[in-house]
Scaffold this active site. Structure first.
Site, short mmCIF file in Angstrom:
data_model
loop_
_atom_site.label_atom_id
_atom_site.label_comp_id
_atom_site.label_asym_id
_atom_site.label_seq_id
_atom_site.Cartn_x
_atom_site.Cartn_y
_atom_site.Cartn_z
N HIS A 268 0.82 -1.21 0.00
CA HIS A 268 0.00 0.00 0.00
C HIS A 268 0.86 1.27 0.00
O HIS A 268 0.66 2.17 -0.82
CB HIS A 268 -0.90 0.02 1.25
CG HIS A 268 -1.58 -1.26 1.56
ND1 HIS A 268 -2.76 -1.64 0.94
CD2 HIS A 268 -1.28 -2.25 2.44
CE1 HIS A 268 -3.16 -2.81 1.43
NE2 HIS A 268 -2.27 -3.20 2.34
N ASP A 269 1.77 1.35 0.95
CA ASP A 269 2.47 2.61 1.21
C ASP A 269 3.52 2.97 0.16
O ASP A 269 3.65 4.15 -0.20
CB ASP A 269 3.09 2.58 2.61
CG ASP A 269 2.04 2.42 3.69
OD1 ASP A 269 0.85 2.70 3.41
OD2 ASP A 269 2.38 2.03 4.82
#
Length: 343
Positions: A268-269
């Site tokens: 995600h990040d």
């Protein structure tokens, strides 16, 4: 070329770690500061992780500031079962020699925005607590920042914490609601970019990506993570960055496998970090996004009004599509170059 000024707010677990390495490896990124919030692990452990990664990568001149250790209202929840007892999986980084900044995270946010009005991109890959607190002190932050990029929310997608709620928002839903409201009314090109699970759960890191990282970094050892490997098996890669990344990601692969998602890891990040530097990689759709605070079953859920039923102007640009293969090629290449440089 002028560099992109970034203020990075993280709750450093495994994918935050790779986001940080990606940014450190990106010559177009100028990290003005890293602020720490509680989320994946406690805020003080987050700070230790950030300092340790920076020292490993010979980037110890970047300010790291502790922020809020608890959400605004909600009791703190952390998720060591997802990211490991220290938040970095099986990786064991050397204890950092540097200490934290004397400044609080909110001061770092406000000072960066005031010193560089219209230039700083705020990137938040954890709960929005620090930014919400900074907004209470300096409500002009939305107009002072160049743009905000947030990893969070689940809109037309199941949650990863509760049935309809994503982790970062559900840890501190009041903070997320404050931020989304505060950033309303901005021009279209300055609306926050929201990277929800709808897209980030398509960013699937596989063992082949770690193998590619090791090869590009010049490792002579065969680096391949297998689902049948003994749990907790440690990397023998000669390159320290590759070794620690491999050990961190193995834990994440095992977590996803244990939850029926396959031997893969959602990154995600790092994707949100790439969007912050290169928004052109993202297809976006305008929407009004708000946070449910009172629902018995839906507290912490992000609700999107795609059709204007609330009669409000869009307050975010939601990332709705991307090319995951192109993203991984870009990210792995960057981190491999950093690994070669670090040695």
């Amino acid at each position: 070329m002028p560099k992109t000024k970034l203020l990075v707010d993280v709750d450093t677990g495994i994918d935050d770690s790779l986001a940080l390495l990606y940014l450190l490896a990106s010559p177009e990124a100028e990290i003005l500061g890293i602020t720490c919030t509680a989320g994946n692990v406690g805020a003080r452990q987050v700070a230790i992780n950030n300092l340790a990664w920076l020292e490993l990568c010979s980037a110890s001149d970047i300010e790291v500031a502790l922020g809020s250790e608890i959400p605004l209202v909600e009791p703190l929840r952390t998720t060591e079962e997802t990211h490991g007892p220290q938040g970095i999986g099986y990786a064991e980084l050397d204890p950092p020699r540097r200490t934290l900044s004397d400044r609080h995270a909110t001061e770092v946010w406000i000072d960066a925005a005031r010193r560089h009005p219209g230039e700083v991109i705020g990137l938040v890959t954890g709960p929005l607590t620090n930014l919400a607190l900074a907004l209470k002190i300096e409500p002009e932050l939305p107009s002072l920042l160049r743009r905000l990029v947030v990893m969070g929310g689940a809109l037309n997608h199941p949650g990863n914490t509760f049935p309809t709620a994503e982790w970062n928002v559900s840890v501190d839903p009041e903070a997320a609601q404050i931020v989304f409201a505060a950033f309303s009314g901005l021009p279209e090109e300055r609306r926050p970019l929201l990277c929800p699970l709808d897209v980030t759960e398509r960013i699937e890191m596989l063992p082949a990506h770690i193998h590619q990282l090791a090869e590009l970094a010049g490792c002579h050892e065969f680096e391949w993570l297998r689902a049948e490997d003994e749990r907790g098996r440690r990397s023998t890669a000669s390159n320290a960055v590759v070794r620690h990344v491999s050990d961190a990601v193995r834990f994440y692969l095992e977590f996803h496998q244990d939850h029926g998602q396959g031997y893969l890891a959602h990154m995600h990040d790092p994707f949100a970090a790439a969007v912050a530097l290169h928004p052109e990689i993202a297809v976006t759709t305008p929407a009004v996004v708000d946070v449910e605070l009172l629902g018995t079953l839906t507290r912490g859920s992000t609700i999107a009004d795609w059709r204007g039923m609330w009669g409000r102007e869009p307050n975010v640009a939601v990332v709705t599509d991307t090319d995951p293969a192109a993203f991984f090629s870009h990210m792995i290449g960057r981190i491999a170059a950093l690994a070669r440089e670090v040695g």
